[in-house]
Design a protein around this motif. Sequence first.
Motif, PDB file in Angstrom:
ATOM      1  N   ARG A  26       0.834  -1.210   0.000  1.00 53.01           N
ATOM      2  CA  ARG A  26       0.000   0.000   0.000  1.00 53.01           C
ATOM      3  C   ARG A  26       0.866   1.256   0.000  1.00 53.01           C
ATOM      4  O   ARG A  26       0.607   2.207  -0.741  1.00 53.01           O
ATOM      5  CB  ARG A  26      -0.928  -0.005   1.218  1.00 53.01           C
ATOM      6  N   LEU A  27       1.920   1.253   0.810  1.00 53.18           N
ATOM      7  CA  LEU A  27       2.817   2.415   0.859  1.00 53.18           C
ATOM      8  C   LEU A  27       3.456   2.687  -0.493  1.00 53.18           C
ATOM      9  O   LEU A  27       3.544   3.837  -0.936  1.00 53.18           O
ATOM     10  CB  LEU A  27       3.903   2.210   1.913  1.00 53.18           C
ATOM     11  N   TRP A  28       3.928   1.640  -1.165  1.00 54.52           N
ATOM     12  CA  TRP A  28       4.563   1.838  -2.469  1.00 54.52           C
ATOM     13  C   TRP A  28       3.552   2.267  -3.527  1.00 54.52           C
ATOM     14  O   TRP A  28       3.874   3.064  -4.412  1.00 54.52           O
ATOM     15  CB  TRP A  28       5.320   0.584  -2.897  1.00 54.52           C
ATOM     16  N   MET A  29       2.319   1.771  -3.452  1.00 57.48           N
ATOM     17  CA  MET A  29       1.287   2.228  -4.391  1.00 57.48           C
ATOM     18  C   MET A  29       0.994   3.708  -4.171  1.00 57.48           C
ATOM     19  O   MET A  29       0.893   4.481  -5.130  1.00 57.48           O
ATOM     20  CB  MET A  29      -0.004   1.418  -4.224  1.00 57.48           C
ATOM     21  N   GLU A  30       0.872   4.103  -2.911  1.00 57.29           N
ATOM     22  CA  GLU A  30       0.629   5.514  -2.611  1.00 57.29           C
ATOM     23  C   GLU A  30       1.795   6.373  -3.090  1.00 57.29           C
ATOM     24  O   GLU A  30       1.595   7.475  -3.606  1.00 57.29           O
ATOM     25  CB  GLU A  30       0.413   5.716  -1.120  1.00 57.29           C
ATOM     26  N   TRP A  34       1.317   9.515  -5.605  1.00 59.78           N
ATOM     27  CA  TRP A  34       1.693  10.885  -5.260  1.00 59.78           C
ATOM     28  C   TRP A  34       2.822  11.399  -6.143  1.00 59.78           C
ATOM     29  O   TRP A  34       2.868  12.588  -6.467  1.00 59.78           O
ATOM     30  CB  TRP A  34       2.056  10.990  -3.780  1.00 59.78           C
ATOM     31  N   THR A  35       3.720  10.525  -6.576  1.00 62.02           N
ATOM     32  CA  THR A  35       4.773  10.943  -7.504  1.00 62.02           C
ATOM     33  C   THR A  35       4.164  11.376  -8.826  1.00 62.02           C
ATOM     34  O   THR A  35       4.513  12.426  -9.379  1.00 62.02           O
ATOM     35  CB  THR A  35       5.787   9.802  -7.731  1.00 62.02           C
ATOM     36  N   SER A  36       3.236  10.582  -9.319  1.00 60.61           N
ATOM     37  CA  SER A  36       2.555  10.917 -10.569  1.00 60.61           C
ATOM     38  C   SER A  36       1.788  12.233 -10.445  1.00 60.61           C
ATOM     39  O   SER A  36       1.850  13.093 -11.338  1.00 60.61           O
ATOM     40  CB  SER A  36       1.598   9.789 -10.952  1.00 60.61           C
ATOM     41  N   ARG A  37       1.066  12.397  -9.340  1.00 58.61           N
ATOM     42  CA  ARG A  37       0.311  13.646  -9.138  1.00 58.61           C
ATOM     43  C   ARG A  37       1.233  14.848  -9.064  1.00 58.61           C
ATOM     44  O   ARG A  37       0.902  15.922  -9.561  1.00 58.61           O
ATOM     45  CB  ARG A  37      -0.538  13.557  -7.870  1.00 58.61           C
ATOM     46  N   LEU A  56       3.871  13.905  -0.843  1.00 59.24           N
ATOM     47  CA  LEU A  56       4.857  12.996  -1.435  1.00 59.24           C
ATOM     48  C   LEU A  56       6.055  12.824  -0.508  1.00 59.24           C
ATOM     49  O   LEU A  56       6.520  11.707  -0.276  1.00 59.24           O
ATOM     50  CB  LEU A  56       5.309  13.513  -2.796  1.00 59.24           C
ATOM     51  N   LEU A  57       6.545  13.903   0.055  1.00 59.95           N
ATOM     52  CA  LEU A  57       7.700  13.827   0.941  1.00 59.95           C
ATOM     53  C   LEU A  57       7.365  13.112   2.246  1.00 59.95           C
ATOM     54  O   LEU A  57       8.232  12.471   2.849  1.00 59.95           O
ATOM     55  CB  LEU A  57       8.252  15.225   1.208  1.00 59.95           C
ATOM     56  N   GLU A  62       7.059   7.453   5.892  1.00 56.76           N
ATOM     57  CA  GLU A  62       6.225   6.271   6.065  1.00 56.76           C
ATOM     58  C   GLU A  62       6.892   5.018   5.510  1.00 56.76           C
ATOM     59  O   GLU A  62       6.817   3.950   6.113  1.00 56.76           O
ATOM     60  CB  GLU A  62       4.865   6.484   5.402  1.00 56.76           C
ATOM     61  N   ILE A  63       7.544   5.133   4.372  1.00 58.37           N
ATOM     62  CA  ILE A  63       8.231   3.989   3.778  1.00 58.37           C
ATOM     63  C   ILE A  63       9.480   3.648   4.587  1.00 58.37           C
ATOM     64  O   ILE A  63       9.796   2.477   4.798  1.00 58.37           O
ATOM     65  CB  ILE A  63       8.594   4.260   2.303  1.00 58.37           C
ATOM     66  N   GLY A  64      10.157   4.644   5.094  1.00 48.72           N
ATOM     67  CA  GLY A  64      11.386   4.418   5.833  1.00 48.72           C
ATOM     68  C   GLY A  64      11.188   3.830   7.206  1.00 48.72           C
ATOM     69  O   GLY A  64      12.104   3.258   7.789  1.00 48.72           O
ATOM     70  N   THR A  65       9.981   3.933   7.741  1.00 48.70           N
ATOM     71  CA  THR A  65       9.726   3.411   9.087  1.00 48.70           C
ATOM     72  C   THR A  65       8.486   2.521   9.106  1.00 48.70           C
ATOM     73  O   THR A  65       7.498   2.825   9.754  1.00 48.70           O
ATOM     74  CB  THR A  65       9.523   4.564  10.090  1.00 48.70           C
ATOM     75  N   PRO A  66       8.519   1.405   8.366  1.00 50.28           N
ATOM     76  CA  PRO A  66       7.362   0.512   8.396  1.00 50.28           C
ATOM     77  C   PRO A  66       7.262  -0.166   9.761  1.00 50.28           C
ATOM     78  O   PRO A  66       8.243  -0.243  10.504  1.00 50.28           O
ATOM     79  CB  PRO A  66       7.670  -0.512   7.308  1.00 50.28           C
ATOM     80  N   ASN A  67       6.103  -0.644  10.067  1.00 50.66           N
ATOM     81  CA  ASN A  67       5.861  -1.288  11.349  1.00 50.66           C
ATOM     82  C   ASN A  67       6.260  -2.766  11.279  1.00 50.66           C
ATOM     83  O   ASN A  67       5.451  -3.620  10.979  1.00 50.66           O
ATOM     84  CB  ASN A  67       4.383  -1.144  11.736  1.00 50.66           C
ATOM     85  N   PHE A  68       7.533  -3.046  11.557  1.00 51.90           N
ATOM     86  CA  PHE A  68       8.016  -4.425  11.517  1.00 51.90           C
ATOM     87  C   PHE A  68       7.624  -5.205  12.761  1.00 51.90           C
ATOM     88  O   PHE A  68       7.796  -6.403  12.814  1.00 51.90           O
ATOM     89  CB  PHE A  68       9.531  -4.458  11.335  1.00 51.90           C
ATOM     90  N   GLU A  69       7.115  -4.537  13.777  1.00 55.08           N
ATOM     91  CA  GLU A  69       6.739  -5.211  15.016  1.00 55.08           C
ATOM     92  C   GLU A  69       5.655  -6.245  14.799  1.00 55.08           C
ATOM     93  O   GLU A  69       5.591  -7.246  15.495  1.00 55.08           O
ATOM     94  CB  GLU A  69       6.257  -4.186  16.039  1.00 55.08           C
ATOM     95  N   VAL A  70       4.812  -6.034  13.791  1.00 58.20           N
ATOM     96  CA  VAL A  70       3.715  -6.975  13.557  1.00 58.20           C
ATOM     97  C   VAL A  70       4.223  -8.308  13.037  1.00 58.20           C
ATOM     98  O   VAL A  70       3.502  -9.290  13.033  1.00 58.20           O
ATOM     99  CB  VAL A  70       2.659  -6.406  12.572  1.00 58.20           C
ATOM    100  N   CYS A  71       5.460  -8.364  12.608  1.00 54.45           N
ATOM    101  CA  CYS A  71       6.020  -9.592  12.052  1.00 54.45           C
ATOM    102  C   CYS A  71       6.509 -10.549  13.138  1.00 54.45           C
ATOM    103  O   CYS A  71       6.771 -11.704  12.872  1.00 54.45           O
ATOM    104  CB  CYS A  71       7.180  -9.237  11.143  1.00 54.45           C
ATOM    105  N   ILE A  72       6.668 -10.073  14.327  1.00 55.13           N
ATOM    106  CA  ILE A  72       7.254 -10.888  15.403  1.00 55.13           C
ATOM    107  C   ILE A  72       6.248 -11.869  15.949  1.00 55.13           C
ATOM    108  O   ILE A  72       5.112 -11.657  16.084  1.00 55.13           O
ATOM    109  CB  ILE A  72       7.809  -9.977  16.522  1.00 55.13           C
TER     110      ILE A  72
END
Length: 72
Positions: A26-30, A34-37, A56-57, A62-72
């Motif tokens: 979802r983050l990469w789609m957004e 936003w890049t296109s817009r 966009l910025l 958001e991409i740099g700090t994904p929630n990896f805690e849910v993977c544990i």
Amino acid sequence: MRRLIKFSFLQTMSESAHQLKFNLRRLWMEHAIWTSRYIVSAEANLAEKQMVLARLLRNQDEIGTPNFEVCI
């Protein structure tokens, strides 16, 4: 005739791993949207250009700090 092969490792993915994958996708789609817009806004010199750039910025954070805690 082509056959679809099911890989067992796909079936063992946890719910939290699925959620992480979904959130990153979802983050990469957004980011792409936003890049296109921004490109359109900048080229057409639209009034919304600064708002779109700010959004966009924000994606970088958001991409740099994904929630990896849910993977544990």
